[in-house]
Scaffold this motif. Structure first.
Motif, PDB file in Angstrom:
ATOM      1  N   ASN A   1       0.543 -55.784   6.969  1.00 39.54           N
ATOM      2  CA  ASN A   1       0.067 -56.733   5.952  1.00 39.54           C
ATOM      3  C   ASN A   1      -1.455 -56.821   5.901  1.00 39.54           C
ATOM      4  OD1 ASN A   1       2.674 -57.306   5.272  1.00 39.54           O
ATOM      5  ND2 ASN A   1       2.765 -59.264   6.356  1.00 39.54           N
ATOM      6  N   LYS A   2      -2.062 -56.644   7.072  1.00 42.09           N
ATOM      7  CA  LYS A   2      -3.532 -56.653   7.211  1.00 42.09           C
ATOM      8  C   LYS A   2      -4.164 -57.937   6.676  1.00 42.09           C
ATOM      9  CE  LYS A   2      -3.841 -51.621   6.803  1.00 42.09           C
ATOM     10  NZ  LYS A   2      -3.964 -51.372   8.251  1.00 42.09           N
ATOM     11  N   LYS A   3      -3.452 -59.050   6.810  1.00 35.25           N
ATOM     12  CA  LYS A   3      -4.024 -60.308   6.311  1.00 35.25           C
ATOM     13  C   LYS A   3      -3.593 -61.512   7.143  1.00 35.25           C
ATOM     14  CE  LYS A   3      -0.275 -60.965   2.925  1.00 35.25           C
ATOM     15  NZ  LYS A   3       0.050 -61.255   1.522  1.00 35.25           N
ATOM     16  N   VAL A   4      -3.339 -61.274   8.419  1.00 31.28           N
ATOM     17  CA  VAL A   4      -2.914 -62.365   9.288  1.00 31.28           C
ATOM     18  C   VAL A   4      -4.134 -63.049   9.889  1.00 31.28           C
ATOM     19  CG1 VAL A   4      -1.626 -62.965  11.365  1.00 31.28           C
ATOM     20  CG2 VAL A   4      -0.728 -61.245   9.792  1.00 31.28           C
ATOM     21  N   SER A   5      -4.223 -64.356   9.722  1.00 29.18           N
ATOM     22  CA  SER A   5      -5.377 -65.115  10.202  1.00 29.18           C
ATOM     23  C   SER A   5      -5.263 -65.392  11.694  1.00 29.18           C
ATOM     24  CB  SER A   5      -5.464 -66.433   9.436  1.00 29.18           C
ATOM     25  OG  SER A   5      -4.342 -67.249   9.736  1.00 29.18           O
ATOM     26  N   LYS A   6      -6.378 -65.820  12.262  1.00 27.49           N
ATOM     27  CA  LYS A   6      -6.388 -66.177  13.679  1.00 27.49           C
ATOM     28  C   LYS A   6      -5.523 -67.407  13.939  1.00 27.49           C
ATOM     29  CE  LYS A   6     -10.963 -64.266  14.732  1.00 27.49           C
ATOM     30  NZ  LYS A   6     -12.343 -64.566  15.207  1.00 27.49           N
ATOM     31  N   ILE A   7      -5.473 -68.293  12.942  1.00 27.50           N
ATOM     32  CA  ILE A   7      -4.646 -69.494  13.073  1.00 27.50           C
ATOM     33  C   ILE A   7      -3.176 -69.116  13.222  1.00 27.50           C
ATOM     34  CG2 ILE A   7      -3.813 -71.564  11.894  1.00 27.50           C
ATOM     35  CD1 ILE A   7      -6.592 -71.872  13.012  1.00 27.50           C
ATOM     36  N   LYS A   8      -2.696 -68.203  12.399  1.00 23.43           N
ATOM     37  CA  LYS A   8      -1.299 -67.769  12.481  1.00 23.43           C
ATOM     38  C   LYS A   8      -1.014 -67.103  13.819  1.00 23.43           C
ATOM     39  CE  LYS A   8      -0.534 -67.205   7.514  1.00 23.43           C
ATOM     40  NZ  LYS A   8      -0.243 -66.257   6.400  1.00 23.43           N
ATOM     41  N   SER A   9      -1.949 -66.297  14.281  1.00 23.66           N
ATOM     42  CA  SER A   9      -1.766 -65.631  15.574  1.00 23.66           C
ATOM     43  C   SER A   9      -1.720 -66.653  16.706  1.00 23.66           C
ATOM     44  CB  SER A   9      -2.909 -64.640  15.816  1.00 23.66           C
ATOM     45  OG  SER A   9      -2.924 -63.630  14.832  1.00 23.66           O
ATOM     46  N   LEU A  10      -2.582 -67.658  16.627  1.00 21.90           N
ATOM     47  CA  LEU A  10      -2.611 -68.703  17.652  1.00 21.90           C
ATOM     48  C   LEU A  10      -1.330 -69.529  17.632  1.00 21.90           C
ATOM     49  CD1 LEU A  10      -4.193 -70.188  19.848  1.00 21.90           C
ATOM     50  CD2 LEU A  10      -5.205 -71.613  18.058  1.00 21.90           C
ATOM     51  N   VAL A  11      -0.866 -69.867  16.438  1.00 26.34           N
ATOM     52  CA  VAL A  11       0.382 -70.636  16.300  1.00 26.34           C
ATOM     53  C   VAL A  11       1.556 -69.841  16.845  1.00 26.34           C
ATOM     54  CG1 VAL A  11       2.040 -71.546  14.621  1.00 26.34           C
ATOM     55  CG2 VAL A  11      -0.400 -72.053  14.380  1.00 26.34           C
ATOM     56  N   PHE A  12       1.605 -68.550  16.522  1.00 27.14           N
ATOM     57  CA  PHE A  12       2.698 -67.720  17.013  1.00 27.14           C
ATOM     58  C   PHE A  12       2.650 -67.598  18.540  1.00 27.14           C
ATOM     59  CE2 PHE A  12       4.283 -63.486  18.278  1.00 27.14           C
ATOM     60  CZ  PHE A  12       5.611 -63.653  17.936  1.00 27.14           C
ATOM     61  N   ALA A  13       1.462 -67.379  19.095  1.00 26.77           N
ATOM     62  CA  ALA A  13       1.320 -67.283  20.548  1.00 26.77           C
ATOM     63  C   ALA A  13       1.753 -68.582  21.230  1.00 26.77           C
ATOM     64  CB  ALA A  13      -0.123 -66.949  20.916  1.00 26.77           C
ATOM     65  N   SER A  14       1.408 -69.713  20.613  1.00 24.24           N
ATOM     66  CA  SER A  14       1.841 -71.008  21.143  1.00 24.24           C
ATOM     67  C   SER A  14       3.358 -71.150  21.051  1.00 24.24           C
ATOM     68  CB  SER A  14       1.169 -72.147  20.369  1.00 24.24           C
ATOM     69  OG  SER A  14      -0.238 -72.062  20.470  1.00 24.24           O
ATOM     70  N   GLY A  15       3.924 -70.605  19.961  1.00 23.91           N
ATOM     71  CA  GLY A  15       5.371 -70.637  19.777  1.00 23.91           C
ATOM     72  C   GLY A  15       6.110 -69.837  20.826  1.00 23.91           C
ATOM     73  N   LEU A  16       5.463 -68.830  21.381  1.00 24.75           N
ATOM     74  CA  LEU A  16       6.052 -68.063  22.486  1.00 24.75           C
ATOM     75  C   LEU A  16       5.870 -68.778  23.819  1.00 24.75           C
ATOM     76  CD1 LEU A  16       4.992 -64.359  21.728  1.00 24.75           C
ATOM     77  CD2 LEU A  16       7.127 -65.507  21.131  1.00 24.75           C
ATOM     78  N   ALA A  17       4.740 -69.464  23.971  1.00 30.88           N
ATOM     79  CA  ALA A  17       4.410 -70.082  25.254  1.00 30.88           C
ATOM     80  C   ALA A  17       5.166 -71.386  25.495  1.00 30.88           C
ATOM     81  CB  ALA A  17       2.903 -70.333  25.333  1.00 30.88           C
TER      82      ALA A  17
END
Length: 213
Positions: free
Chosen positions: A174-190
């Motif tokens: 997609n080449k359009k994923v923001s840092k916020i989405k990455s942080l939210v996803f990482a938190s969702g795993l943690a």
């Protein structure tokens, strides 16, 4: 294994919970063994509630059947999320639910109930890739948390790994994923891991003391 391990473990766990006791120890295996720390007993999995409402035999039957029903529903939901046609989504859900791996291990209960959460985890991962909301964030945490409590640590690891690969792969294309989405996803795993430490820490201690460690 099912007749001599899974069913006796579940039965002892349920009977202990019915008298408001956490089944830390099972005195009936050899000279005694840890039960709650034995991840496969799934002492804290919410589906255990059905054993309080029905006889053990009927609850076990429903426990096994429900893994197939829920995995089919969740896979259908995920495929429709990907804009797959309804007929193809039905075929995909049937293919997943009655795939070789799921069918071979269906009688174990804990394996099917762990892996049924994979499509729902991917569903909320995909939604987070589109838009970050509390619903999507909590949905990811909830589904991963239950996959851990279901009682098959290897399968739970696979689900976390697949979610990570899916997020990484789709982000790349997609080449359009923001840092916020990455942080939210990482938190969702943690967060699911942190929430389930009451199960994971005793299990890891048991692994460390195992002759197969």
């Amino acid at each position: 294994d099912v007749a001599k391990e899974l069913i006796p473990w579940k039965h002892f766990a349920i009977e202990s919970l019915k008298v408001s006791q956490i089944p830390f120890w099972n005195p009936y295996n050899f000279s005694g063994n840890p039960l709650m720390a034995n991840f496969q007993s799934g002492v804290f999995y919410p589906a255990n509630l059905m054993f309080f409402l029905l006889s053990f035999e009927n609850a076990w039957m429903l426990y096994i059947i429900s893994s197939s029903i829920l995995s089919a529903v969740f896979m259908y939901l995920f495929l429709r999320r990907l804009a797959v046609s309804s007929y193809a989504s039905i075929l995909g859900s049937i293919s997943y639910t009655f795939s070789l791996y799921m069918t071979v291990w269906i009688e174990y209960g804990n394996i099917g109930h762990t892996l049924l959460w994979l499509p729902l985890v991917l569903y909320f991962t995909d939604r987070i890739l589109e838009k970050v909301t509390y619903r999507n964030f909590l949905g990811l945490i909830f589904s991963l948390f239950l996959s851990i409590l279901a009682g098959y640590i290897q399968g739970a690891f696979y689900i976390f790994l697949m979610a990570f690969i899916y997020f990484l792969g789709k982000s790349y294309f997609n080449k359009k994923v923001s840092k916020i989405k990455s942080l939210v996803f990482a938190s969702g795993l943690a967060f699911p891991i942190l929430l389930s430490l009451f199960q994971l820490l005793p299990t890891l201690e048991l692994f460390g003391n195992s002759s197969r460690g």
